[in-house]
Design an enzyme around this catalytic site. Structure first.
Site, PDB file in Angstrom:
ATOM      1  N   VAL A 277       0.834  -1.209   0.000  1.00  0.00           N
ATOM      2  CA  VAL A 277       0.000   0.000   0.000  1.00  0.00           C
ATOM      3  C   VAL A 277       0.866   1.255   0.000  1.00  0.00           C
ATOM      4  CG1 VAL A 277      -1.598   1.345   1.438  1.00  0.00           C
ATOM      5  CG2 VAL A 277      -2.021  -1.079   1.026  1.00  0.00           C
TER       6      VAL A 277
ATOM      7  N   THR B  58      -5.270  -0.669   7.447  1.00  0.00           N
ATOM      8  CA  THR B  58      -6.599  -1.108   7.882  1.00  0.00           C
ATOM      9  C   THR B  58      -6.561  -1.323   9.393  1.00  0.00           C
ATOM     10  OG1 THR B  58      -6.905  -2.181   5.763  1.00  0.00           O
ATOM     11  CG2 THR B  58      -8.375  -2.874   7.546  1.00  0.00           C
TER      12      THR B  58
ATOM     13  N   GLU C  53      -4.108  -5.947  -4.909  1.00  0.00           N
ATOM     14  CA  GLU C  53      -2.805  -6.337  -5.449  1.00  0.00           C
ATOM     15  C   GLU C  53      -3.044  -6.967  -6.817  1.00  0.00           C
ATOM     16  OE1 GLU C  53      -0.181  -8.536  -2.817  1.00  0.00           O
ATOM     17  OE2 GLU C  53      -0.943  -7.388  -1.119  1.00  0.00           O
TER      18      GLU C  53
ATOM     19  N   ALA D 272     -16.396 -19.177  -8.541  1.00  0.00           N
ATOM     20  CA  ALA D 272     -16.084 -20.296  -7.642  1.00  0.00           C
ATOM     21  C   ALA D 272     -14.623 -20.684  -7.782  1.00  0.00           C
ATOM     22  CB  ALA D 272     -16.979 -21.483  -7.980  1.00  0.00           C
TER      23      ALA D 272
ATOM     24  N   CYS E 131      -5.086  -9.763   3.327  1.00  0.00           N
ATOM     25  CA  CYS E 131      -6.158  -8.873   3.798  1.00  0.00           C
ATOM     26  C   CYS E 131      -7.438  -9.573   4.254  1.00  0.00           C
ATOM     27  CB  CYS E 131      -6.493  -7.861   2.716  1.00  0.00           C
ATOM     28  SG  CYS E 131      -5.223  -6.605   2.549  1.00  0.00           S
TER      29      CYS E 131
HETATM   30  N1  LIG Z   1      -1.927  -5.350   0.453  1.00  0.00           N
HETATM   31  C1  LIG Z   1      -3.139  -4.942   0.131  1.00  0.00           C
HETATM   32  O1  LIG Z   1      -3.687  -5.323  -0.901  1.00  0.00           O
HETATM   33  C2  LIG Z   1      -3.887  -3.978   1.029  1.00  0.00           C
HETATM   34  C3  LIG Z   1      -5.022  -3.322   0.525  1.00  0.00           C
HETATM   35  C4  LIG Z   1      -5.694  -2.424   1.334  1.00  0.00           C
HETATM   36  C5  LIG Z   1      -5.265  -2.204   2.643  1.00  0.00           C
HETATM   37  N2  LIG Z   1      -4.174  -2.876   3.122  1.00  0.00           N
HETATM   38  C6  LIG Z   1      -3.751  -2.602   4.495  1.00  0.00           C
HETATM   39  O2  LIG Z   1      -2.663  -1.679   4.443  1.00  0.00           O
HETATM   40  C7  LIG Z   1      -1.733  -1.967   5.497  1.00  0.00           C
HETATM   41  C8  LIG Z   1      -0.365  -2.246   4.890  1.00  0.00           C
HETATM   42  O3  LIG Z   1      -0.497  -3.413   4.076  1.00  0.00           O
HETATM   43  P1  LIG Z   1       0.682  -3.850   3.081  1.00  0.00           P
HETATM   44  O4  LIG Z   1       0.152  -4.984   2.287  1.00  0.00           O
HETATM   45  O5  LIG Z   1       1.234  -2.654   2.407  1.00  0.00           O
HETATM   46  O6  LIG Z   1       1.748  -4.396   4.129  1.00  0.00           O
HETATM   47  P2  LIG Z   1       3.246  -4.819   3.819  1.00  0.00           P
HETATM   48  O7  LIG Z   1       3.554  -5.875   4.799  1.00  0.00           O
HETATM   49  O8  LIG Z   1       3.422  -5.086   2.374  1.00  0.00           O
HETATM   50  O9  LIG Z   1       4.083  -3.498   4.175  1.00  0.00           O
HETATM   51  C9  LIG Z   1       4.154  -2.931   5.454  1.00  0.00           C
HETATM   52  C10 LIG Z   1       5.457  -2.115   5.489  1.00  0.00           C
HETATM   53  O10 LIG Z   1       5.499  -1.385   6.706  1.00  0.00           O
HETATM   54  C11 LIG Z   1       6.841  -1.408   7.183  1.00  0.00           C
HETATM   55  N3  LIG Z   1       6.821  -1.090   8.612  1.00  0.00           N
HETATM   56  C12 LIG Z   1       6.304  -1.818   9.628  1.00  0.00           C
HETATM   57  N4  LIG Z   1       6.435  -1.154  10.786  1.00  0.00           N
HETATM   58  C13 LIG Z   1       7.036   0.032  10.501  1.00  0.00           C
HETATM   59  C14 LIG Z   1       7.404   1.153  11.285  1.00  0.00           C
HETATM   60  N5  LIG Z   1       7.158   1.218  12.600  1.00  0.00           N
HETATM   61  N6  LIG Z   1       8.011   2.190  10.669  1.00  0.00           N
HETATM   62  C15 LIG Z   1       8.246   2.157   9.341  1.00  0.00           C
HETATM   63  N7  LIG Z   1       7.893   1.120   8.541  1.00  0.00           N
HETATM   64  C16 LIG Z   1       7.284   0.064   9.133  1.00  0.00           C
HETATM   65  C17 LIG Z   1       7.318  -2.805   6.850  1.00  0.00           C
HETATM   66  O11 LIG Z   1       8.724  -2.907   6.851  1.00  0.00           O
HETATM   67  C18 LIG Z   1       6.714  -2.992   5.453  1.00  0.00           C
HETATM   68  O12 LIG Z   1       7.579  -2.532   4.446  1.00  0.00           O
HETATM   69  C19 LIG Z   1      -2.323  -3.124   6.274  1.00  0.00           C
HETATM   70  O13 LIG Z   1      -3.089  -2.621   7.340  1.00  0.00           O
HETATM   71  C20 LIG Z   1      -3.233  -3.790   5.258  1.00  0.00           C
HETATM   72  O14 LIG Z   1      -4.281  -4.497   5.855  1.00  0.00           O
HETATM   73  C21 LIG Z   1      -3.468  -3.737   2.338  1.00  0.00           C
END
Ligand SMILES: NC(=O)c1ccc[n+]([C@@H]2O[C@H](COP(=O)([O-])OP(=O)(O)OC[C@H]3O[C@@H](n4cnc5c(N)ncnc54)[C@H](O)[C@@H]3O)[C@@H](O)[C@H]2O)c1
Length: 442
Positions: free
Chosen positions: A11, A121, A155, A255, A263
């Site tokens: 994200v 989220t 994604e 299906a 997520c």
């Molecule tokens: N992946 C998706 O399709 C998607 C879609 C919508 C919402 N989300 C939500 O968005 C959020 C992020 O998801 P994602 O898939 O990008 O996660 P991800 O695991 O791909 O990335 C998270 C990033 O945050 C970094 N991080 C963690 N703690 C940190 C800190 N304290 N300081 C700096 N960096 C830090 C990690 O190193 C990592 O690079 C989640 O809450 C997820 O549920 C994800």
């Protein structure tokens, strides 16, 4: 506008490259130093169509930069997006420690009037916690406000979704916060993208409601597939009829062997925990997860039934990413299927156009092939786990002659049953009648 982004995952990085391309000055940070080093060199840490090009454009044009020092991203930023991971605890509850850490960092480095935005989220009520941490940890004289801007990108289509969203959702409690977010997304709003303003708590809840409802559609259609298999109906025909009704809609009515990814499953459990903490019992949420597990288990049982004993048998799995268009194999159904097959003694060979490296880390005893034909070679059963476009164009004659038994379990219904039968396969779709070729080899 100066935008800081904390967390450069699926994200955060997509938001960073897209916002830079929309004309903002973006500085992103992450606590993974190796990731930041790679990004500074223009390397994307994961595959997502369009990210590499936008990353190169942003770096070359100077609109985008990365730093391991959070101060670089936060000081001077008018908006800071928090897009860190919110993984599940063993209880199912969302682990918000990364969000709290990010808030602490923002409080220490923010300057001027700054809007701190929940992009991750998070459960309903998290903004209150965020505000509390910001107040407790604030060092300077910054004026900090909080808003919620849940992300709905998928994604595999993340850049496309970010740049052309169905809606932009912002929860806030001041006109300045709404106006700042409207400015952030101005180029999209000018193109007609709906901008929905709500309270913060409604925005937080809406994200969970959307994910749960989409997962419900998937689980409903997967349960329907079980009924179709038992009754002789064809789930592809049944869902075509359902999807033609605009009150139902055709999306997410396919299906298959279940949803995966980081997520749906995580957010459902977090939503269920949240509702029970609020004193409301919402058993439907657990049922969605149970049906998802059933979809995978029934595919496994189907393979077992077809092959009798799994020991001494080789199963080829095509598709290890949790969905097409990504190399993300987190909670991928194909990998969960591999684990079940391996536990019963089968040899499992996998192929994926993008996700072999992450699949091998997740399931080390999985054998990997460099192409689908090598994966099929000597296999007693071939299973379609992810609907990558290239699988629909396979040379099926070549596949059939490579296999030990010409048995195909189509976990995503990408093939035409009649064509598969005429080619000589024993073909088993999901929620469709089984078709056997008259000229079956074994
Ligand atoms: N992946 C998706 O399709 C998607 C879609 C919508 C919402 N989300 C939500 O968005 C959020 C992020 O998801 P994602 O898939 O990008 O996660 P991800 O695991 O791909 O990335 C998270 C990033 O945050 C970094 N991080 C963690 N703690 C940190 C800190 N304290 N300081 C700096 N960096 C830090 C990690 O190193 C990592 O690079 C989640 O809450 C997820 O549920 C994800």
């Amino acid at each position: 506008m100066r935008v800081g982004i904390i967390g450069t995952g699926h994200v955060g990085l997509v938001s960073a490259v897209c916002l830079a391309s929309l004309g903002h000055r973006v500085v992103a940070t992450d606590d993974d130093d190796a990731k930041i080093a790679m990004l500074k060199e223009g390397g994307a840490p994961f595959f997502e169509e369009g990210v590499s090009d936008l990353l190169a454009d942003g770096l070359d044009g100077g609109a985008l930069s990365f730093s391991t020092d959070p101060a670089d991203a936060i000081s001077g930023a008018r908006i800071v997006l928090i897009s860190v991971g919110t993984p599940p605890r063993v209880t199912g509850e969302a682990n918000l420690i990364a969000v709290e850490r990010a808030a602490r960092t923002v409080a220490q480095h923010a300057t001027g009037r700054c809007l701190v935005v929940e992009k991750s989220t998070v459960p309903t009520g998290s903004a209150g916690r965020l505000r509390q941490t910001l107040a407790r940890e604030k060092l300077g004289s910054a004026e900090l406000q909080v808003a919620s801007n849940p992300e709905f990108l998928r994604e595999g289509e993340a850049v496309q979704d970010f740049m052309n969203p169905d809606r932009i959702l912002v929860g806030a409690d001041s006109e300045w916060a709404f106006a700042t977010m409207r400015e952030l997304y101005a180029p999209l709003i000018e193109r007609g993208v709906p901008f929905i303003e709500t309270s913060i708590v409604s925005a937080e809840l809406a994200k969970h409601a959307c994910d749960a409802f989409l997962a419900l559609k998937v689980s409903f259609v997967n349960a329907l597939a079980r009924v179709c298999e038992r009754s002789g109906a064809d789930v592809v025909d049944v869902t075509k009829v359902m999807g033609a009704d605009p009150r139902i809609g055709g999306a997410y009515l396919r299906a298959g062997i279940g949803y995966g990814g980081s997520c749906f499953s995580k957010d459902l459990h977090a939503f269920e925990r949240m509702t029970s903490q609020l004193g409301y019992d919402f058993p439907l949420l657990n049922e969605i997860s149970r049906l998802n597990e059933e979809a995978l288990q029934s595919t496994f049982e189907k393979i077992k039934d077809l092959l009798w004993n799994l020991a001494d048998k080789t199963v080829a799995l095509l598709g290890l990413a949790y969905k097409p268009g990504t190399d993300d194999a987190r909670f991928a159904p194909g990998l969960n299927l591999a684990r079940l097959l391996l536990d019963e003694g089968a040899t499992v060979v996998g192929y994926d156009p993008r996700a072999t490296a992450s699949a091998k880390v997740a399931v080390p005893s999985l054998l990997l092939s460099g192409d689908p034909y090598a994966a099929a070679n000597g296999a007693h059963c071939l299973v379609i786990c992810t609907e990558w476009d290239e699988f629909a164009d396979l040379d099926l004659d070549r596949i059939m002659h490579a296999m030990a038994y010409p048995i195909v379990v189509d976990g995503r219904n990408i093939f035409d049953p009649n064509r598969m039968t005429s080619l000589g396969f024993s073909y088993h779709g999901t929620g469709r009648a089984t078709t056997e070729s008259a000229s079956r080899r074994s």
